[in-house]
Design a protein around this motif. Structure first.
Motif, short mmCIF file in Angstrom:
data_model
loop_
_atom_site.label_atom_id
_atom_site.label_comp_id
_atom_site.label_asym_id
_atom_site.label_seq_id
_atom_site.Cartn_x
_atom_site.Cartn_y
_atom_site.Cartn_z
N ILE A 1 18.46 8.12 8.26
CA ILE A 1 17.04 7.82 8.06
C ILE A 1 16.82 6.32 8.09
CG2 ILE A 1 15.02 8.09 6.57
CD1 ILE A 1 16.34 10.49 5.28
N HIS A 2 16.05 5.88 9.08
CA HIS A 2 15.60 4.48 9.11
C HIS A 2 14.24 4.44 8.41
CE1 HIS A 2 18.81 3.35 11.78
NE2 HIS A 2 18.39 4.14 12.74
N THR A 3 14.08 3.51 7.50
CA THR A 3 12.81 3.40 6.79
C THR A 3 12.10 2.10 7.16
OG1 THR A 3 13.93 2.41 4.88
CG2 THR A 3 13.57 4.80 4.84
N ILE A 4 10.79 2.20 7.30
CA ILE A 4 9.98 1.02 7.64
C ILE A 4 8.86 0.91 6.61
CG2 ILE A 4 8.52 -0.09 9.36
CD1 ILE A 4 9.93 1.60 11.50
N GLY A 5 8.85 -0.19 5.91
CA GLY A 5 7.75 -0.48 4.99
C GLY A 5 6.73 -1.34 5.71
N ILE A 6 5.52 -0.84 5.83
CA ILE A 6 4.50 -1.55 6.61
C ILE A 6 3.44 -2.13 5.68
CG2 ILE A 6 3.22 0.59 7.01
CD1 ILE A 6 2.34 -0.59 9.70
N GLY A 7 2.99 -3.33 6.00
CA GLY A 7 1.97 -3.98 5.18
C GLY A 7 2.61 -4.88 4.13
N THR A 8 1.80 -5.31 3.20
CA THR A 8 2.27 -6.22 2.16
C THR A 8 1.96 -5.65 0.78
OG1 THR A 8 0.16 -7.39 2.28
CG2 THR A 8 1.97 -8.27 3.60
N ASN A 9 2.75 -6.06 -0.17
CA ASN A 9 2.46 -5.70 -1.56
C ASN A 9 1.37 -6.62 -2.11
OD1 ASN A 9 3.93 -3.49 -2.69
ND2 ASN A 9 5.83 -4.64 -2.32
N GLY A 10 0.70 -6.16 -3.13
CA GLY A 10 -0.34 -6.99 -3.74
C GLY A 10 -1.72 -6.47 -3.40
N GLU A 11 -2.48 -7.27 -2.65
CA GLU A 11 -3.83 -6.87 -2.27
C GLU A 11 -3.98 -6.88 -0.75
OE1 GLU A 11 -6.54 -9.46 -4.30
OE2 GLU A 11 -6.58 -8.17 -6.08
#
Length: 330
Positions: free
Chosen positions: A222-232
């Motif tokens: 399983i390759h995982t991709i976290g998209i976007g940014t944390n916070g707002e």
């Protein structure tokens, strides 16, 4: 292997049949004479006998020209092509947070999902020999498309994905579980899941911890991709003065995504913009290659030139004979 490249033209073969049908129904004009005695003893010339072949020439010409338009082909051999292919499940997050406008494409703000669509579409169309399935998830997870090599159909379905179609929350465990189910459909030497999400697992019937244990047992990477940014992140909402951007809190569980990748021998990637997302899928594209053999017919030889030439010969013969030796004057 014989085939017609444009088989729809074969429907025009009904035309000669209709012509023949109406010709047979048409009554010949009668010539009234006082007696038929002696007519049967009159000699019949060779040309008179051959004149009956004119309609045959015309019919043969029409049939051959129609067959030529249908482009008959002969595949003279079947070859085995060695290519690189794996079973891939694209697990895509459609939760409400994917509507955040924190990506840019052509200097315009686009949603996270729109950015994903453009990159994943290119990834799909570049693959050769792979079977690709698509699983989407939000509060629930379900199969959007089973394993297939029909890349155009996959891209077509991808373009029509809608945010919130699977619910507003994020069920990462269910997404992995459904993806594993799809990989059971067709055996392969290599099975991978590319899980893309921008959130934290907060829904579903199975936890991601239990799901990755099953994946590890089955040797599914399983390759995982976290998209976007944390916070707002900015979201487009209806305000008093029309559409306006409002920043809302978003949270991505990067530690969970790292663990999922590590425990299944995959890789974790983080994409904060379109360029990094493109690089990630390009990297996965280069990593996941497995040799496989595909059989297909190649080198189709076009047969229509000969058929067309024969049809034109009969047509020309009909025109010449009908206007010279067998010319009929009313």
């Amino acid at each position: 292997m014989f085939r017609f490249a444009s088989p729809l033209f074969l429907f025009f073969l009904l035309a000669p049949l209709l012509i023949l049908f109406f010709r047979l129904r048409k009554k010949q004009d009668d010539i009234r004479v006082s007696t038929l005695e002696g007519l049967d003893r009159l000699p019949v010339s060779l040309m008179v006998r051959f004149s009956g072949l004119l309609p045959v020439f015309k019919t043969i010409a029409l049939v051959l020209i129609i067959l030529a338009l249908a482009r008959p082909q002969w595949g003279d051999r079947k070859i085995t092509v060695s290519t690189e292919g794996v079973n891939i499940v694209l697990a895509l997050d459609l939760s409400e947070s994917m509507s955040a406008y924190d990506f840019k494409k052509d200097n315009k703000l686009v949603t996270r999902l729109d950015a994903v669509k453009s990159v994943v579409r290119e990834f799909i169309l570049k693959r050769e020999g792979d079977r690709i399935a698509m699983v989407v998830f939000g509060s629930n997870a379900f199969t959007q498309l089973p394993l297939t090599r029909d890349y155009n159909t996959i891209a077509f379905i991808l373009d029509r994905l809608k945010i919130g179609a699977a619910g507003p929350r994020t069920a990462i465990g269910d997404a992995i579980g459904i993806s594993l189910k799809r990989l059971e459909d067709i055996e392969s030497k290599s099975n991978i899941i590319i899980l893309l999400t921008d959130g934290k697992s907060n829904s579903g019937e199975i936890s991601w911890q239990d799901a990755i244990k099953i994946a590890a047992e089955r040797r599914v990477k399983i390759h995982t991709i976290g998209i976007g940014t944390n916070g707002e992140a900015p979201f487009l909402v209806d305000g008093f003065f029309g559409k306006q951007y409002v920043y809302q809190k978003v949270e991505m569980d990067t530690e969970a995504l790292k663990t999922i990748a590590r425990e299944t021998s995959g890789s974790f990637f983080e994409a904060g913009d379109l360029k990094s997302l493109e690089k990630i899928y390009a990297m996965i594209d280069s990593l996941e290659k497995t040799k496989t053999d595909l059989e297909k017919w190649v080198e189709y030889e076009e047969m229509y030139p000969g058929v067309l030439a024969a049809g034109l010969f009969f047509l020309l013969s009909y025109i010449v004979l009908a206007n010279t030796r067998f010319l009929r004057i009313p």
